[in-house]
Design a protein around this motif. Structure first.
Motif, PDB file in Angstrom:
ATOM      1  N   LEU A 272       0.374  -0.899   0.192  1.00 54.46           N
ATOM      2  CA  LEU A 272      -0.114   0.395   0.056  1.00 54.46           C
ATOM      3  C   LEU A 272       1.142   1.314   0.064  1.00 54.46           C
ATOM      4  O   LEU A 272       0.145   2.523  -0.179  1.00 54.46           O
ATOM      5  N   SER A 273       2.011   1.354   0.476  1.00 56.79           N
ATOM      6  CA  SER A 273       2.947   2.331   0.583  1.00 56.79           C
ATOM      7  C   SER A 273       2.679   3.139  -0.751  1.00 56.79           C
ATOM      8  O   SER A 273       3.018   4.451  -0.709  1.00 56.79           O
ATOM      9  N   GLU A 274       3.186   2.942  -2.190  1.00 57.60           N
ATOM     10  CA  GLU A 274       3.407   2.775  -3.169  1.00 57.60           C
ATOM     11  C   GLU A 274       2.205   4.004  -3.454  1.00 57.60           C
ATOM     12  O   GLU A 274       1.879   4.860  -3.422  1.00 57.60           O
ATOM     13  N   ILE A 275       1.036   3.564  -3.173  1.00 54.72           N
ATOM     14  CA  ILE A 275       0.005   4.601  -3.421  1.00 54.72           C
ATOM     15  C   ILE A 275      -0.599   5.706  -2.754  1.00 54.72           C
ATOM     16  O   ILE A 275      -0.718   6.476  -2.909  1.00 54.72           O
ATOM     17  N   LEU A 276      -0.533   4.967  -1.230  1.00 59.09           N
ATOM     18  CA  LEU A 276      -0.954   6.024  -0.416  1.00 59.09           C
ATOM     19  C   LEU A 276       0.190   7.371  -0.700  1.00 59.09           C
ATOM     20  O   LEU A 276      -0.055   8.733   0.341  1.00 59.09           O
TER      21      LEU A 276
END
Length: 171
Positions: A160-164
């Motif tokens: 999830l880190s990339e999209i967030l």
């Protein structure tokens, strides 16, 4: 790119689950199943090592056992008990403490808000789409707290880190 799309869909479905829970005080089984099953293609395209994916699976399994216990003692509803392990697949062990902490704070804040509104306003004044939690003896829409926990802790997840990070509020 595919991982970002799957993660974006996952986050959108978390928001939908929260809104559905506010409106109807339920989280549908198909939604929880979709949240969990989206992890499979995300893990396949992520390039994340199998040890880390295994850690996410173990975290979700532990969350399932705990959530089942909470449901058995009537502390959380069935939809909430299914949503927690589904999102823990995505959050994983590294961000699980932050997820649980924010989820607990958000759940407490929701409960306090609902109690205050119930004591100070007649139920008829609350708009129809969000009225369900404010009825006497209704539960707390814990899907809101679960979604808040995902958004707060998701930056610690390799899925999830990339999209967030693209959302300025969470970078």
């Amino acid at each position: 790119m595919i991982l970002a799309m799957l993660a974006g869909l996952f986050l959108a479905l978390c928001v939908f689950a929260a809104l559905h829970d506010v409106n109807r005080l339920t989280i549908p089984n198909w939604l929880n199943l979709t949240l969990a099953l989206l992890f499979v293609p995300a893990a396949a395209v992520s390039g994340v090592p199998m040890e880390i994916i295994g850690g996410h699976l173990v975290t979700a399994l532990c969350a399932f056992m705990i959530a089942f216990g909470l449901f058995a003692f009537n502390i959380v509803g069935g939809g909430d008990a299914k949503m927690i392990p589904a999102v823990m697949l995505w959050v994983g062990p590294n961000a699980s403490v932050q997820f649980l902490f924010v989820m607990a704070l958000a759940g407490g804040a929701c409960a306090i808000l609902i109690i205050l509104v119930r004591k100070t306003m007649p139920e008829e004044v609350v708009p129809g789409a969000i009225r369900a939690p404010f009825k006497e003896d209704a539960g707390v829409p814990y899907g809101v707290a679960i979604a808040a926990g995902v958004f707060a802790a998701g930056a610690g997840s390799p899925f999830l880190s990339e999209i967030l990070s693209r959302i300025s509020l969470f970078s």
